[in-house]
Motif scaffolding. Structure first.
Motif, PDB file in Angstrom:
ATOM      1  N   GLY A 146      36.680  48.485  36.679  1.00  0.00           N
ATOM      2  CA  GLY A 146      35.898  47.986  37.790  1.00  0.00           C
ATOM      3  C   GLY A 146      35.352  46.599  37.538  1.00  0.00           C
ATOM      4  O   GLY A 146      35.321  46.103  36.409  1.00  0.00           O
ATOM      5  N   GLY A 147      34.879  45.962  38.629  1.00  0.00           N
ATOM      6  CA  GLY A 147      34.304  44.630  38.524  1.00  0.00           C
ATOM      7  C   GLY A 147      35.360  43.548  38.601  1.00  0.00           C
ATOM      8  O   GLY A 147      36.528  43.797  38.913  1.00  0.00           O
ATOM      9  N   ASP A 148      34.947  42.325  38.295  1.00  0.00           N
ATOM     10  CA  ASP A 148      35.841  41.176  38.321  1.00  0.00           C
ATOM     11  C   ASP A 148      35.924  40.552  36.929  1.00  0.00           C
ATOM     12  O   ASP A 148      34.990  40.647  36.126  1.00  0.00           O
ATOM     13  N   ILE A 149      37.033  39.872  36.665  1.00  0.00           N
ATOM     14  CA  ILE A 149      37.312  39.323  35.339  1.00  0.00           C
ATOM     15  C   ILE A 149      36.545  38.017  35.148  1.00  0.00           C
ATOM     16  O   ILE A 149      36.599  37.122  35.997  1.00  0.00           O
ATOM     17  N   GLN A 150      35.859  37.931  34.028  1.00  0.00           N
ATOM     18  CA  GLN A 150      35.095  36.733  33.702  1.00  0.00           C
ATOM     19  C   GLN A 150      35.579  36.136  32.390  1.00  0.00           C
ATOM     20  O   GLN A 150      36.000  36.859  31.488  1.00  0.00           O
ATOM     21  N   TYR A 151      35.504  34.824  32.324  1.00  0.00           N
ATOM     22  CA  TYR A 151      35.867  34.120  31.097  1.00  0.00           C
ATOM     23  C   TYR A 151      34.641  34.020  30.190  1.00  0.00           C
ATOM     24  O   TYR A 151      33.853  33.085  30.283  1.00  0.00           O
ATOM     25  N   TRP A 152      34.456  35.014  29.336  1.00  0.00           N
ATOM     26  CA  TRP A 152      33.436  34.970  28.300  1.00  0.00           C
ATOM     27  C   TRP A 152      32.034  34.845  28.897  1.00  0.00           C
ATOM     28  O   TRP A 152      31.789  35.324  29.978  1.00  0.00           O
TER      29      TRP A 152
END
Length: 584
Positions: A146-152
């Protein structure tokens, strides 16, 4: 600084950061999903010619983990079948996808890799055989998570905190958890460790960048989003979205809270650390040594290799080296690890024989003598003697360059931080993008490139020590800069007045090089990315980093007109090199 949930641990970016998200790549065909427990027999082979499993394995697929904000992510857990309790765990944390098997990374002999590993993560055939459990999460937004992909950043780091503490509570767990992996899997370790999860026992970042604004996406203040323009194609997100970090790199040339959030305070990292930095490639080598220097841990070890991260990571020699480190700190084994030199540098002698794993007591080495090789601009030369008269040289700002050479007359070993000071002028422009490269030449002036057999298997491999700077970003950060390392503040742009001559300080990628009498050092300054290599977007169809062809990558510049480099008694331009006693 961030929106927060319980205990002031963020779960989203603040709205005023206005971070754009784009649709993530679809799950590739055959991506393994669904709750399932598999039993793998010893001798199982996943890839032709690959390493077989040496023992029976239990593979739990798509185990649910609920994060602090209620978002559910999925992880795979692999365990030795004959050990049901008291297992230390190794987490490979990234968005690259957990579906197994994976293909052999470039440059890695097939017999060194089983395929039972996340891309750039811990290989099951090795670590399971030595009594470790492997935890391979699909992080927030990746796969079916779930959720959205984040860069660090702090949201991702606190997700790592949650998963570490979940792992420690599992019935098979010893309560000791480590982070391990290369590239993305290394970079995430800095932030996760800085949150100080109670059950994190050690980290092993293999060639991880640090401070991506300063060392990657706006390296030297010059926007360079190319690598991250194709990276989303490698990240399976299904129905989720992925942070558009390339758009953020192009939006604002100044350091702000968004970018500071991606450079954690490494003084907060207090767990043992085994840090590896590539000595040949250039994609991540700029930030890794400085990250090591800033770590707060008293138990930290650094190794500079002479190959590239994937070959090094899966070699028998250095997997066993990392095993000794983990065995000591996760299993409490008295195996002599504490006697391992705190710094080991493979000193690359292009055109000759390297010196491998040369020991030093600290980083940078204590006996370093920082020597200045002065530019004599009109003569195209470098010298230990400052110029006694003013001179200059110029080149076309868009596609020109100027080179300066130094004849080596005695053995010279350089280990650590290199930098350049240049007095420069932009004719016909109010700014200038400068690209710098230090290289090694033979007596006839031919390039001696370090280990092309490794460099050509990796996406960005300049044949030396590169650096870059946008002149308007020349202001230094007085708190972060040292006598040997200039660090820029990126607080404001200082444009050039007509005919103004200014001094700029440019850090180069830290290296460990050896020069023999008769060879030469060449310093080149250009208005374009000198011999930098990268991956074209159309190579993604062939597998991106795992299967694409390499091509020249030139970040867009604002260069126009003519660049002038000055030298003289009042304008000392120089290359500063970190000289150490040549090991015998």
């Amino acid at each position: 600084m961030n929106q927060s949930s319980e205990n002031n641990r963020p779960t989203t970016y603040p709205p005023d950061w206005d971070v754009p998200f784009s649709p993530a790549a679809a799950l590739p065909q055959g991506y393994l999903t669904g709750r399932e427990t598999k039993h793998l027999a010893a001798g199982t082979v996943f890839i032709e010619g690959g390493k077989p499993l040496p023992r029976d394995v239990v593979w739990e697929q798509d185990v649910e983990i609920t994060l602090r904000d209620g978002v559910v992510i999925y992880t795979d857990v692999l365990r030795p079948a004959d050990q049901e309790t008291d297992l230390p765990a190794i987490i490979s944390w990234s968005a690259y996808g957990k579906s197994l098997p994976t293909t052999t990374p470039y440059g890695v002999p097939k017999e060194n890799f089983s395929g039972l590993a996340k891309f750039e993560g811990a290989d099951g055939a090795f670590w399971l055989d030595h009594g470790y459990a492997l935890v391979n999460p699909d992080v927030r937004g990746a796969g079916r998570s779930g959720g959205d992909i984040q860069y660090w950043g702090s949201v991702d780091a606190n997700d790592g905190y949650d998963v570490i503490e979940w792992v420690a509570e599992q019935p098979w767990s010893s309560g000791k958890v480590a982070l391990y992996g290369a590239s993305w899997l290394a970079f995430t370790q800095w932030g996760i460790a800085a949150t100080r999860p109670p059950h994190l026992a050690a980290i092993a970042p293999w060639n991880g960048i640090y401070d991506p604004f300063r060392t990657h996406l706006r390296w030297g203040g010059i926007p360079d989003p190319g690598f991250f323009s194709f990276l989303p194609y490698m990240i399976p997100g299904g129905e989720s979205k992925i942070e558009d970090i390339s758009a953020m790199a192009l939006r604002n040339g100044l350091l702000d809270d968004y970018w500071r959030d991606k450079a954690p305070d490494l003084s907060q990292v207090d767990v043992p650390a085994y840090v590896v930095v590539d000595g040949v490639t250039g994609l991540h080598s700029m930030g890794g040594p400085e990250a090591f220097r800033r770590l707060g841990s008293d138990s930290k070890w650094l190794r500079l290799n002479n190959t590239q991260e994937w070959y090094d990571q899966y070699s028998d020699e250095y997997q066993n080296d990392a095993l000794r480190f983990f065995d000591h700190f996760l299993k409490g084994i008295d195996n002599g690890w504490e006697q391992t030199p705190r710094v080991r540098a493979s000193i690359i002698n292009a055109g000759g024989d390297d010196l491998v794993d040369v020991p030093f007591a600290q980083w940078p080495p204590a006996d370093t003598a920082y020597e200045k090789l002065y530019l004599h601009a009109g003569a195209g030369a470098l010298s230990t003697t400052p110029p006694d008269a003013a001179s200059s040289t110029s080149y076309d700002a868009e596609d020109g360059s100027a080179s300066f050479t130094f004849p080596v007359t005695e053995e010279m070993t350089l280990v650590g931080y290199l930098s350049v000071r240049l007095w420069v002028q932009a004719q016909g422009a109010d700014d200038m993008d400068l690209f710098v490269l230090m290289e090694k030449l033979d007596e006839e002036g031919n390039l001696l490139a370090p280990h092309r057999e490794f460099a050509d298997t990796y996406p960005i491999s300049p044949p030396g020590a590169p650096g870059r700077l946008r002149a308007s970003m020349r202001e230094l950060d007085d708190e972060l800069s040292t006598d040997f390392l200039p660090v820029h503040s990126f607080r404001s742009a200082q444009k050039l007045a007509p005919d103004e001559v200014v001094a700029v300080d440019i850090p180069l990628t830290p290296r460990a090089y050896r020069f023999e009498p008769g060879q030469q050092i060449r310093l080149t300054v250009a208005g374009w990315n000198i011999r930098g290599t990268g991956v074209e977007l159309d190579s993604v169809a062939e597998g991106g980093l795992r299967g694409g062809r390499r091509a020249a990558a030139h970040p867009p510049t604002l260069n126009q007109g003519t660049h002038v480099i000055h030298s003289g008694p009042e304008r000392l331009s120089y290359l500063r090199v970190p000289r150490v006693t040549t090991p015998r």
